[in-house]
Scaffold this active site. Structure first.
Site, PDB file in Angstrom:
ATOM      1  N   ILE A 125       0.819  -1.212   0.000  1.00  0.00           N
ATOM      2  CA  ILE A 125       0.000   0.000   0.000  1.00  0.00           C
ATOM      3  C   ILE A 125       0.858   1.269   0.000  1.00  0.00           C
ATOM      4  O   ILE A 125       0.420   2.327  -0.460  1.00  0.00           O
ATOM      5  CB  ILE A 125      -0.985  -0.027   1.190  1.00  0.00           C
ATOM      6  CG1 ILE A 125      -2.205   0.837   0.929  1.00  0.00           C
ATOM      7  CG2 ILE A 125      -0.296   0.349   2.493  1.00  0.00           C
ATOM      8  CD1 ILE A 125      -3.351   0.568   1.886  1.00  0.00           C
ATOM      9  N   ASN A 151      11.600  -8.580   6.815  1.00  0.00           N
ATOM     10  CA  ASN A 151      11.887  -7.924   8.094  1.00  0.00           C
ATOM     11  C   ASN A 151      11.382  -8.818   9.222  1.00  0.00           C
ATOM     12  O   ASN A 151      10.253  -9.308   9.164  1.00  0.00           O
ATOM     13  CB  ASN A 151      11.199  -6.560   8.153  1.00  0.00           C
ATOM     14  CG  ASN A 151      11.752  -5.590   7.127  1.00  0.00           C
ATOM     15  OD1 ASN A 151      12.948  -5.592   6.848  1.00  0.00           O
ATOM     16  ND2 ASN A 151      10.893  -4.779   6.546  1.00  0.00           N
ATOM     17  N   GLY A 155      12.691  -4.239  12.013  1.00  0.00           N
ATOM     18  CA  GLY A 155      11.781  -3.294  11.373  1.00  0.00           C
ATOM     19  C   GLY A 155      10.454  -3.898  10.961  1.00  0.00           C
ATOM     20  O   GLY A 155       9.738  -3.317  10.141  1.00  0.00           O
ATOM     21  N   GLN A 156      10.095  -5.050  11.536  1.00  0.00           N
ATOM     22  CA  GLN A 156       8.814  -5.664  11.169  1.00  0.00           C
ATOM     23  C   GLN A 156       7.663  -4.890  11.790  1.00  0.00           C
ATOM     24  O   GLN A 156       7.669  -4.614  12.996  1.00  0.00           O
ATOM     25  CB  GLN A 156       8.780  -7.132  11.638  1.00  0.00           C
ATOM     26  CG  GLN A 156       7.536  -7.865  11.176  1.00  0.00           C
ATOM     27  CD  GLN A 156       7.571  -9.353  11.504  1.00  0.00           C
ATOM     28  OE1 GLN A 156       8.494  -9.836  12.150  1.00  0.00           O
ATOM     29  NE2 GLN A 156       6.556 -10.067  11.061  1.00  0.00           N
ATOM     30  N   HIS A 185       5.839 -12.018   5.719  1.00  0.00           N
ATOM     31  CA  HIS A 185       5.728 -11.527   4.348  1.00  0.00           C
ATOM     32  C   HIS A 185       7.096 -11.289   3.739  1.00  0.00           C
ATOM     33  O   HIS A 185       8.026 -10.859   4.413  1.00  0.00           O
ATOM     34  CB  HIS A 185       4.885 -10.242   4.283  1.00  0.00           C
ATOM     35  CG  HIS A 185       5.314  -9.188   5.243  1.00  0.00           C
ATOM     36  ND1 HIS A 185       4.970  -9.218   6.576  1.00  0.00           N
ATOM     37  CD2 HIS A 185       6.053  -8.067   5.069  1.00  0.00           C
ATOM     38  CE1 HIS A 185       5.483  -8.151   7.182  1.00  0.00           C
ATOM     39  NE2 HIS A 185       6.150  -7.441   6.283  1.00  0.00           N
ATOM     40  N   LEU A 186       7.161 -11.563   2.463  1.00  0.00           N
ATOM     41  CA  LEU A 186       8.372 -11.358   1.666  1.00  0.00           C
ATOM     42  C   LEU A 186       8.147 -10.139   0.782  1.00  0.00           C
ATOM     43  O   LEU A 186       7.226 -10.127  -0.043  1.00  0.00           O
ATOM     44  CB  LEU A 186       8.611 -12.609   0.805  1.00  0.00           C
ATOM     45  CG  LEU A 186       9.725 -12.572  -0.230  1.00  0.00           C
ATOM     46  CD1 LEU A 186      11.097 -12.508   0.438  1.00  0.00           C
ATOM     47  CD2 LEU A 186       9.643 -13.813  -1.131  1.00  0.00           C
ATOM     48  N   HIS A 187       8.957  -9.087   0.989  1.00  0.00           N
ATOM     49  CA  HIS A 187       8.884  -7.914   0.117  1.00  0.00           C
ATOM     50  C   HIS A 187       9.612  -8.225  -1.194  1.00  0.00           C
ATOM     51  O   HIS A 187      10.721  -8.772  -1.168  1.00  0.00           O
ATOM     52  CB  HIS A 187       9.602  -6.710   0.748  1.00  0.00           C
ATOM     53  CG  HIS A 187       8.974  -6.166   1.983  1.00  0.00           C
ATOM     54  ND1 HIS A 187       8.131  -5.068   1.980  1.00  0.00           N
ATOM     55  CD2 HIS A 187       9.079  -6.534   3.278  1.00  0.00           C
ATOM     56  CE1 HIS A 187       7.757  -4.788   3.217  1.00  0.00           C
ATOM     57  NE2 HIS A 187       8.320  -5.666   4.030  1.00  0.00           N
TER      58      HIS A 187
HETATM   59  P1  5GP Z   1       7.083  -4.709   7.441  1.00  0.00           P
HETATM   60  O1  5GP Z   1       7.629  -3.419   7.945  1.00  0.00           O
HETATM   61  O2  5GP Z   1       6.237  -5.422   8.472  1.00  0.00           O
HETATM   62  O3  5GP Z   1       8.143  -5.600   6.833  1.00  0.00           O
HETATM   63  O4  5GP Z   1       6.169  -4.331   6.213  1.00  0.00           O
HETATM   64  C1  5GP Z   1       4.793  -4.237   6.249  1.00  0.00           C
HETATM   65  C2  5GP Z   1       4.372  -3.687   4.920  1.00  0.00           C
HETATM   66  O5  5GP Z   1       2.980  -3.870   4.782  1.00  0.00           O
HETATM   67  C3  5GP Z   1       4.659  -2.199   4.746  1.00  0.00           C
HETATM   68  O6  5GP Z   1       5.496  -2.004   3.607  1.00  0.00           O
HETATM   69  C4  5GP Z   1       3.274  -1.581   4.559  1.00  0.00           C
HETATM   70  O7  5GP Z   1       3.258  -0.542   3.615  1.00  0.00           O
HETATM   71  C5  5GP Z   1       2.433  -2.759   4.118  1.00  0.00           C
HETATM   72  N1  5GP Z   1       1.043  -2.688   4.518  1.00  0.00           N
HETATM   73  C6  5GP Z   1       0.564  -2.412   5.777  1.00  0.00           C
HETATM   74  N2  5GP Z   1      -0.768  -2.437   5.791  1.00  0.00           N
HETATM   75  C7  5GP Z   1      -1.168  -2.755   4.520  1.00  0.00           C
HETATM   76  C8  5GP Z   1      -2.451  -2.936   3.910  1.00  0.00           C
HETATM   77  O8  5GP Z   1      -3.508  -2.811   4.524  1.00  0.00           O
HETATM   78  N3  5GP Z   1      -2.462  -3.243   2.582  1.00  0.00           N
HETATM   79  C9  5GP Z   1      -1.318  -3.391   1.854  1.00  0.00           C
HETATM   80  N4  5GP Z   1      -1.432  -3.697   0.559  1.00  0.00           N
HETATM   81  N5  5GP Z   1      -0.080  -3.232   2.410  1.00  0.00           N
HETATM   82  C10 5GP Z   1      -0.017  -2.912   3.711  1.00  0.00           C
END
Ligand code: 5GP
Ligand code: ZN
Length: 118
Positions: free
Chosen positions: A34, A89, A95-96, A102-104
């Site tokens: 998002i 992360n 930084g999670q 999840h895998l970016h």
């Molecule tokens: P993290 O920091 O946990 O590795 O990444 C979480 C990711 O999830 C962030 O890049 C954030 O933008 C994304 N994200 C959080 N909430 C939502 C959502 O409701 N929909 C989508 N598509 N992405 C989300």
């Protein structure tokens, strides 16, 4: 498959929160982030909730392999023909922010985004 209470990604899996889907099969889902940090930025998640990479055990081995092996194909299909970055992360110091594994996958033309980590 038990959804985790109040988990935003479980809600996306269940269709209770909309997402821009990239790919789906029985075990995993891929959807655009998002708040993209690159021209192409999507997430690959297992449908079955697991908090993080740190919470994974042998029972997540198959889906972890599937997620990694799917990334290059989905990256190509979304326009990252010239390479991409994968990031997981894990935990507060990692930084999670969302505690559903999840895998970016990030790619697109090589610009300053390469310095930005999700
Ligand atoms: P993290 O920091 O946990 O590795 O990444 C979480 C990711 O999830 C962030 O890049 C954030 O933008 C994304 N994200 C959080 N909430 C939502 C959502 O409701 N929909 C989508 N598509 N992405 C989300
Ligand atoms: Zn979840």
């Amino acid at each position: 498959m038990k959804a985790h209470d109040n988990c935003i990604f479980c809600k996306i899996v269940a269709g209770q929160i909309p997402s821009r889907k990239v790919y789906e099969d029985d075990d995993m889902l891929a959807f655009h982030d998002i708040h993209p940090k690159a021209p192409v930025h999507f997430l690959i998640i297992p449908k079955a909730h697991v908090d993080s990479l740190d919470a994974c055990g042998p029972e997540q081995g198959d889906v972890l392999a599937k997620m990694l092996l799917k990334a290059p194909q989905l990256a190509r299909e979304t326009g990252c023909g010239n390479g991409f970055r994968t990031v997981i992360n894990t935990g507060p110091d990692g930084g999670q922010e969302v505690y559903h594994l999840h895998l970016h996958v990030m790619g697109g033309p090589r610009t300053e985004w390469k310095a930005a980590l999700p």
